[in-house]
Write a protein that holds these residues in place. Structure first.
Motif, PDB file in Angstrom:
ATOM      1  N   ILE A   9       0.888  -1.160   0.000  1.00 21.87           N
ATOM      2  CA  ILE A   9       0.000   0.000   0.000  1.00 21.87           C
ATOM      3  C   ILE A   9       0.925   1.209   0.000  1.00 21.87           C
ATOM      4  O   ILE A   9       1.706   1.415   0.941  1.00 21.87           O
ATOM      5  N   HIS A  10       0.852   1.982  -1.058  1.00 23.04           N
ATOM      6  CA  HIS A  10       1.764   3.111  -1.254  1.00 23.04           C
ATOM      7  C   HIS A  10       1.788   4.040  -0.041  1.00 23.04           C
ATOM      8  O   HIS A  10       0.738   4.441   0.455  1.00 23.04           O
ATOM      9  N   GLY A  11       2.978   4.334   0.427  1.00 20.83           N
ATOM     10  CA  GLY A  11       3.160   5.319   1.485  1.00 20.83           C
ATOM     11  C   GLY A  11       3.096   4.816   2.904  1.00 20.83           C
ATOM     12  O   GLY A  11       3.355   5.585   3.833  1.00 20.83           O
ATOM     13  N   VAL A  12       2.772   3.548   3.118  1.00 22.34           N
ATOM     14  CA  VAL A  12       2.620   3.043   4.487  1.00 22.34           C
ATOM     15  C   VAL A  12       3.953   3.041   5.227  1.00 22.34           C
ATOM     16  O   VAL A  12       4.056   3.556   6.341  1.00 22.34           O
ATOM     17  N   GLU A  13       4.978   2.455   4.631  1.00 23.83           N
ATOM     18  CA  GLU A  13       6.268   2.352   5.326  1.00 23.83           C
ATOM     19  C   GLU A  13       6.849   3.727   5.643  1.00 23.83           C
ATOM     20  O   GLU A  13       7.256   3.970   6.791  1.00 23.83           O
ATOM     21  N   PRO A  14       6.882   4.677   4.696  1.00 22.87           N
ATOM     22  CA  PRO A  14       7.398   6.006   5.058  1.00 22.87           C
ATOM     23  C   PRO A  14       6.571   6.690   6.149  1.00 22.87           C
ATOM     24  O   PRO A  14       7.123   7.362   7.027  1.00 22.87           O
ATOM     25  N   MET A  15       5.245   6.503   6.134  1.00 22.69           N
ATOM     26  CA  MET A  15       4.397   7.100   7.155  1.00 22.69           C
ATOM     27  C   MET A  15       4.711   6.518   8.524  1.00 22.69           C
ATOM     28  O   MET A  15       4.867   7.252   9.509  1.00 22.69           O
ATOM     29  N   ILE A  16       4.833   5.213   8.596  1.00 24.73           N
ATOM     30  CA  ILE A  16       5.158   4.564   9.868  1.00 24.73           C
ATOM     31  C   ILE A  16       6.518   5.043  10.371  1.00 24.73           C
ATOM     32  O   ILE A  16       6.680   5.375  11.545  1.00 24.73           O
ATOM     33  N   ARG A  17       7.492   5.109   9.486  1.00 22.27           N
ATOM     34  CA  ARG A  17       8.833   5.568   9.860  1.00 22.27           C
ATOM     35  C   ARG A  17       8.795   7.027  10.349  1.00 22.27           C
ATOM     36  O   ARG A  17       9.407   7.357  11.364  1.00 22.27           O
ATOM     37  N   ARG A  18       8.040   7.906   9.660  1.00 23.61           N
ATOM     38  CA  ARG A  18       7.940   9.309  10.091  1.00 23.61           C
ATOM     39  C   ARG A  18       7.373   9.422  11.497  1.00 23.61           C
ATOM     40  O   ARG A  18       7.877  10.190  12.324  1.00 23.61           O
ATOM     41  N   LEU A  19       6.309   8.669  11.771  1.00 18.10           N
ATOM     42  CA  LEU A  19       5.686   8.745  13.093  1.00 18.10           C
ATOM     43  C   LEU A  19       6.590   8.161  14.176  1.00 18.10           C
ATOM     44  O   LEU A  19       6.695   8.698  15.277  1.00 18.10           O
ATOM     45  N   PHE A  20       7.271   7.072  13.853  1.00 15.01           N
ATOM     46  CA  PHE A  20       8.224   6.471  14.789  1.00 15.01           C
ATOM     47  C   PHE A  20       9.347   7.460  15.110  1.00 15.01           C
ATOM     48  O   PHE A  20       9.695   7.674  16.271  1.00 15.01           O
ATOM     49  N   GLU A  21       9.894   8.064  14.072  1.00 17.23           N
ATOM     50  CA  GLU A  21      10.999   9.010  14.255  1.00 17.23           C
ATOM     51  C   GLU A  21      10.559  10.268  14.996  1.00 17.23           C
ATOM     52  O   GLU A  21      11.369  10.930  15.637  1.00 17.23           O
ATOM     53  N   ALA A  22       9.270  10.589  14.933  1.00 17.39           N
ATOM     54  CA  ALA A  22       8.727  11.727  15.673  1.00 17.39           C
ATOM     55  C   ALA A  22       8.481  11.385  17.141  1.00 17.39           C
ATOM     56  O   ALA A  22       8.075  12.250  17.918  1.00 17.39           O
ATOM     57  N   GLY A  23       8.688  10.130  17.508  1.00 23.21           N
ATOM     58  CA  GLY A  23       8.572   9.727  18.903  1.00 23.21           C
ATOM     59  C   GLY A  23       7.265   9.082  19.304  1.00 23.21           C
ATOM     60  O   GLY A  23       7.021   8.851  20.490  1.00 23.21           O
ATOM     61  N   TYR A  24       6.418   8.774  18.338  1.00 18.01           N
ATOM     62  CA  TYR A  24       5.151   8.128  18.662  1.00 18.01           C
ATOM     63  C   TYR A  24       5.355   6.659  19.000  1.00 18.01           C
ATOM     64  O   TYR A  24       6.157   5.969  18.357  1.00 18.01           O
ATOM     65  N   ALA A  25       4.637   6.170  19.998  1.00 21.19           N
ATOM     66  CA  ALA A  25       4.595   4.744  20.306  1.00 21.19           C
ATOM     67  C   ALA A  25       3.591   4.121  19.344  1.00 21.19           C
ATOM     68  O   ALA A  25       2.451   4.586  19.245  1.00 21.19           O
ATOM     69  N   LEU A  26       4.010   3.083  18.639  1.00 18.29           N
ATOM     70  CA  LEU A  26       3.168   2.483  17.605  1.00 18.29           C
ATOM     71  C   LEU A  26       2.817   1.048  17.951  1.00 18.29           C
ATOM     72  O   LEU A  26       3.636   0.312  18.504  1.00 18.29           O
ATOM     73  N   ALA A  27       1.597   0.674  17.573  1.00 15.11           N
ATOM     74  CA  ALA A  27       1.118  -0.693  17.802  1.00 15.11           C
ATOM     75  C   ALA A  27       0.334  -1.150  16.585  1.00 15.11           C
ATOM     76  O   ALA A  27      -0.236  -0.336  15.854  1.00 15.11           O
ATOM     77  N   VAL A  28       0.302  -2.457  16.393  1.00 16.27           N
ATOM     78  CA  VAL A  28      -0.606  -3.070  15.432  1.00 16.27           C
ATOM     79  C   VAL A  28      -1.697  -3.728  16.266  1.00 16.27           C
ATOM     80  O   VAL A  28      -1.399  -4.507  17.170  1.00 16.27           O
ATOM     81  N   ALA A  29      -2.943  -3.399  15.967  1.00 11.80           N
ATOM     82  CA  ALA A  29      -4.094  -4.002  16.646  1.00 11.80           C
ATOM     83  C   ALA A  29      -4.951  -4.619  15.547  1.00 11.80           C
ATOM     84  O   ALA A  29      -5.639  -3.910  14.821  1.00 11.80           O
ATOM     85  N   SER A  30      -4.896  -5.944  15.418  1.00 12.68           N
ATOM     86  CA  SER A  30      -5.502  -6.606  14.266  1.00 12.68           C
ATOM     87  C   SER A  30      -6.323  -7.819  14.676  1.00 12.68           C
ATOM     88  O   SER A  30      -6.007  -8.498  15.654  1.00 12.68           O
ATOM     89  N   SER A  31      -7.346  -8.092  13.877  1.00  4.44           N
ATOM     90  CA  SER A  31      -8.120  -9.313  14.083  1.00  4.44           C
ATOM     91  C   SER A  31      -7.411 -10.528  13.490  1.00  4.44           C
ATOM     92  O   SER A  31      -7.831 -11.657  13.698  1.00  4.44           O
ATOM     93  N   SER A  32      -6.347 -10.301  12.740  1.00  2.00           N
ATOM     94  CA  SER A  32      -5.580 -11.391  12.142  1.00  2.00           C
ATOM     95  C   SER A  32      -4.791 -12.142  13.210  1.00  2.00           C
ATOM     96  O   SER A  32      -4.462 -11.576  14.256  1.00  2.00           O
ATOM     97  N   PRO A  33      -4.430 -13.391  12.926  1.00  2.00           N
ATOM     98  CA  PRO A  33      -3.585 -14.138  13.863  1.00  2.00           C
ATOM     99  C   PRO A  33      -2.226 -13.455  14.027  1.00  2.00           C
ATOM    100  O   PRO A  33      -1.710 -12.835  13.088  1.00  2.00           O
ATOM    101  N   VAL A  34      -1.630 -13.562  15.206  1.00  2.00           N
ATOM    102  CA  VAL A  34      -0.352 -12.905  15.475  1.00  2.00           C
ATOM    103  C   VAL A  34       0.732 -13.396  14.515  1.00  2.00           C
ATOM    104  O   VAL A  34       1.605 -12.619  14.118  1.00  2.00           O
ATOM    105  N   SER A  35       0.678 -14.644  14.106  1.00  2.00           N
ATOM    106  CA  SER A  35       1.685 -15.163  13.160  1.00  2.00           C
ATOM    107  C   SER A  35       1.604 -14.411  11.833  1.00  2.00           C
ATOM    108  O   SER A  35       2.629 -14.104  11.207  1.00  2.00           O
TER     109      SER A  35
END
Length: 145
Positions: A9-35
């Motif tokens: 999905i275009h732009g996802v990785e750079p967006m995640i990296r920008r928010l991480f580098e800005a100091g945000y705590a990030l989580a994945v909250a998904s209905s998918s299996p953890v694997s």
């Protein structure tokens, strides 16, 4: 997926990296299996940006129940009202809102015609998402200047 990998999905990785580098705590909250969550985040080389991975497997209640988001907030040691979720489905948006979170809805063309009306803000791409944008959306939805 086995033959061609996961569709990007275009732009996802750079967006995640920008928010991480800005100091945000990030989580994945998904209905998918953890694997599956681990496989996808490893495949796209973004696992290192996330402090927490939460799956419905461990909780027993998938989205639209708020449990996944409440668990992610708890594991990040923040209040749900201090969180902002990004979702591309009706169930995901419903889950985030039921947890008391601000929610940005991504109008994903691969997710079909979903009702995104409960999202606090809608986007059609991730290029706009940086710390300033996230702070503006959060402030707007929480009544802050």
């Amino acid at each position: 997926v086995d033959e061609n990998g996961f569709p990007p999905i275009h732009g996802v990785e750079p967006m995640i990296r920008r928010l991480f580098e800005a100091g945000y705590a990030l989580a994945v909250a998904s209905s998918s299996p953890v694997s599956y969550i681990e496989e996808v985040t490893s495949y796209f080389q973004i696992r290192q940006y996330f402090q927490v991975l939460v799956s419905a497997d461990a909780l027993g209640k998938p989205k639209p129940a708020p449990d996944i988001y409440l668990k992610a907030a708890d594991m990040l040691h923040v209040k749900p009202a201090e969180c902002l979720a990004v979702e591309d489905s009706f169930n995901g948006i419903s889950s985030a809102k039921a947890a008391g979170m601000t929610c940005i809805g991504f109008c994903n063309p691969d997710s079909g015609n979903q009702d995104m009306s409960r999202a606090d803000y809608l986007i059609t791409g991730y290029d706009c998402m940086d710390a300033s944008f996230v702070e503006m959306v959060y402030a707007h939805t929480t009544g802050q200047p």
